[in-house]
Design an enzyme around this catalytic site. Structure first.
Site, PDB file in Angstrom:
ATOM      1  CB  CYS A  79      37.751  18.792  74.559  1.00  0.00           C
ATOM      2  SG  CYS A  79      37.063  18.126  73.020  1.00  0.00           S
ATOM      3  CB  CYS A  97      33.134  21.229  74.414  1.00  0.00           C
ATOM      4  SG  CYS A  97      33.623  19.512  74.154  1.00  0.00           S
ATOM      5  CD  GLU A 149      39.339  20.567  71.838  1.00  0.00           C
ATOM      6  OE1 GLU A 149      38.835  20.083  70.810  1.00  0.00           O
ATOM      7  OE2 GLU A 149      38.780  21.441  72.523  1.00  0.00           O
ATOM      8  CG  HIS A 205      34.949  18.056  69.648  1.00  0.00           C
ATOM      9  ND1 HIS A 205      34.485  18.859  70.669  1.00  0.00           N
ATOM     10  CD2 HIS A 205      33.868  17.789  68.869  1.00  0.00           C
ATOM     11  CE1 HIS A 205      33.186  19.050  70.522  1.00  0.00           C
ATOM     12  NE2 HIS A 205      32.773  18.415  69.451  1.00  0.00           N
TER      13      HIS A 205
END
Lengths: 164, 164
Positions: free
Chosen positions: A86, A83, A55, A53
């Site tokens: 993260c 999410c 992040e 992801h």
């Protein structure tokens, strides 16, 4: 343009980079003071890795750059509400503040489904959501509209290239 | 010894590897069918990276091994209840089942502080906690007892070596 918008526009630039690779456009960066320490963008499909992801890419890069697992004094900017993975990574690395753009009703864990940044872990980052919400959401909507329209996305070419 | 205990003992083996490097002893592995696809252990201090939890190392390795961000049909074994980052990573990678040993009152997010595996994300792994709870907890207690006693931990040597 305020400070948060200034850096969120930069995060949107990284999100566009993800879109150009056929990835869901989410971009992130980490700022300390007025220095961009690191950035990242979603690479889950091309990288074939569920940890990639935006992040996580930015946090991983910041730890490497600063040579520390502690990112105290750092801010995480991301175009989409984090999410649980993260948000948890921001907590674990002691990030001081999380600033996000669009809200995510399906997986958002900083206010939408629940708010991990308000749970009594041993660190609680401050946070601000909805910065450039319209622009961040529009980048996602445009991507999915193109996807549904059957337009050829760069991912196909990218995937073929990666196997050559 | 049942199936869960069999694999948790293996995870404890990886936890011991973390302890030998001066890291908080947490070990993890990923099983598909009866095959150990990957393993990992906590490397936060030596790796100077807040993402290097045992589960993340195992999940990252499993994605690389299987060439996919989807770990459907895989079980994650870990000696300590996952934190929000690691529970989120299990959700994101579609892991089928999470089995953990000791409960973590400070950061545990699979039943202790909250239970992310029961939240209505688009995937909910099944889970089982408390497998070899005593042994998994004892590994942690022994580590911290030694730490408080001022015993020389290998981390010092390791850190020096890494800078040579």
């Amino acid at each position: 343009m305020n400070r948060e918008e200034k850096y969120m526009y930069a995060a949107l630039g990284y999100a566009n980079q993800a879109a150009s690779l056929g990835e869901v456009p989410v971009g992130a960066l980490i700022v300390r003071g007025e220095e961009i320490i690191s950035f990242g963008y979603n690479l889950r499909e091309a990288g074939r890795n569920g940890l990639y992801h935006a992040e996580m890419m930015a946090i991983d890069s910041a730890c490497r750059t600063l040579g520390s697992w502690r990112l105290s004094g750092c801010e995480l900017y991301v175009t989409l509400e984090p999410c649980p993975m993260c948000a948890g990574a921001a907590i674990n690395t002691r990030i001081s503040r999380v600033i996000f753009g669009a809200y995510d009703k399906k997986a958002g864990s900083c206010g939408s489904l629940l708010n991990l940044l308000d749970v009594k872990y041993n660190h609680r980052p401050r946070y601000l959501g909805g910065v450039l919400e319209k622009q961040c959401g529009e980048a996602l909507r445009a991507f999915f509209k193109e996807l549904r329209g059957g337009a050829k996305l760069p991912l196909g070419n990218f995937a073929v290239k990666s196997e050559e």
